[in-house]
Enzyme design. Structure first.
Site, mmCIF file in Angstrom:
data_model
loop_
_atom_site.group_PDB
_atom_site.id
_atom_site.type_symbol
_atom_site.label_atom_id
_atom_site.label_comp_id
_atom_site.label_asym_id
_atom_site.label_seq_id
_atom_site.Cartn_x
_atom_site.Cartn_y
_atom_site.Cartn_z
ATOM 1 N N GLU A 124 93.768 39.595 19.056
ATOM 2 C CA GLU A 124 94.650 38.283 18.944
ATOM 3 C C GLU A 124 95.199 37.994 20.040
ATOM 4 O O GLU A 124 95.815 36.705 20.357
ATOM 5 C CB GLU A 124 95.426 38.360 17.655
ATOM 6 N N GLY A 133 98.801 39.303 4.228
ATOM 7 C CA GLY A 133 98.362 39.185 3.001
ATOM 8 C C GLY A 133 99.062 38.159 2.171
ATOM 9 O O GLY A 133 100.252 38.137 2.099
ATOM 10 N N ASP A 161 93.810 37.889 3.811
ATOM 11 C CA ASP A 161 93.399 38.477 2.317
ATOM 12 C C ASP A 161 94.582 38.345 1.111
ATOM 13 O O ASP A 161 95.537 37.662 1.489
ATOM 14 C CB ASP A 161 93.336 40.224 2.461
ATOM 15 N N MET A 193 103.735 43.548 8.257
ATOM 16 C CA MET A 193 104.421 44.551 8.655
ATOM 17 C C MET A 193 105.556 44.614 9.717
ATOM 18 O O MET A 193 105.993 45.640 10.295
ATOM 19 C CB MET A 193 103.445 45.823 8.828
ATOM 20 N N GLU A 194 105.624 43.506 10.371
ATOM 21 C CA GLU A 194 106.425 43.343 11.629
ATOM 22 C C GLU A 194 107.503 42.161 11.637
ATOM 23 O O GLU A 194 108.634 42.508 12.241
ATOM 24 C CB GLU A 194 105.444 43.225 12.886
#
Length: 259
Positions: A15, A81, A221, A197-198
């Site tokens: 990315e 997600g 997802d 997660m960040e």
């Protein structure tokens, strides 16, 4: 007043590769097992780096951007997600508020409360949200994503009409791959749109140093057992292109050199 220096963090190496390709005179510096690439985009000083995964890794990366590279604003781009059922793969969430869903210091303080800050959510100012929305919206309303990525590639992942959402993002050191996890998070934090997660950890570092921040996540997802996306291909063919296009539009609209 000097020109701004923008820090751009990506949650996946792929990315940031496209963003680095936009830079003039890129220079690579390795600090703490991370490669920071500095240069200019549209004449604006920029530093691009792969954050690594998880709250601690991302926080350390953000701190380095602030203290070593003296950034004046931080942009975080990556995948997430979906928690809210209205989100589809290929949609994008622009964070209005961020929260650490695995932070729990009860009974010393309330669940999700950040120690010493007395707050649970890190918020992006309403005025900034308005500018960001206006800047990014053409990607979704003018067919730019379809034209740039290709309708065949998008169709491979069931992406027909991607949408931009604005709302809450939850962060924690957990990968969601079960419906039970989603239900538990939704029960505790019903306004959360997606999970990663960040972002909330990076937002806290920026808040404590008075650095404006933007967190933008592409839905990769559905964060449950039904997720069947070819993740590496999704990153290389879809989310990496999203990141590139989003950064290009931010530099054309939201981010401008100071006179």
């Amino acid at each position: 007043m000097t020109n701004p220096t923008i820090g751009i963090m990506g949650a996946m190496p792929e990315e940031i590769d496209g963003v680095i390709s936009l830079m003039d005179k890129p220079k690579r510096t390795v600090i703490g097992m991370r490669a920071y690439t500095s240069g200019t985009i549209n004449g604006i000083n920029t530093v691009v780096v792969f954050s690594r995964w998880g709250k601690v890794a991302a926080s350390a990366t953000a701190a380095t951007l602030i203290h070593i590279f003296n950034i004046t604003e931080l942009i975080f781009t990556g995948v997430a997600g979906a928690i809210d059922s209205t989100l589809k793969i290929g949609d994008v969430v622009l964070a209005k508020r961020l929260i650490q869903h695995d932070l729990d210091a009860r009974p010393l303080m309330g669940r999700f409360e950040i120690p010493l800050l007395g707050m649970t959510y890190l918020e992006v100012p309403e005025e900034t949200i308005g500018i960001l929305k206006e800047t990014i919206a053409p990607l979704f309303t003018n067919g730019i994503l379809q034209e740039s990525i290709g309708e065949n590639v998008l169709a491979e992942f069931g992406i027909n009409t991607p949408n931009l959402h604005i709302g809450d993002i939850a962060s924690g050191d957990q990968f969601f791959a079960a419906e039970a996890q989603k239900k538990q998070l939704n029960a505790a934090l019903p306004t959360v749109l997606c999970v990663e997660m960040e972002g909330a950890a990076v937002a806290q570092v920026c808040y404590e140093h008075s650095i404006p921040f933007t967190v933008i996540r592409t839905i990769s997802d559905t964060a449950d057992e039904k997720s069947h996306v070819d993740f590496p291909r999704f990153i290389s063919k879809v989310s990496s292109q999203y990141s590139l296009l989003i950064v290009q539009h931010l530099y054309r609209g939201h981010i401008q050199p100071l006179s």
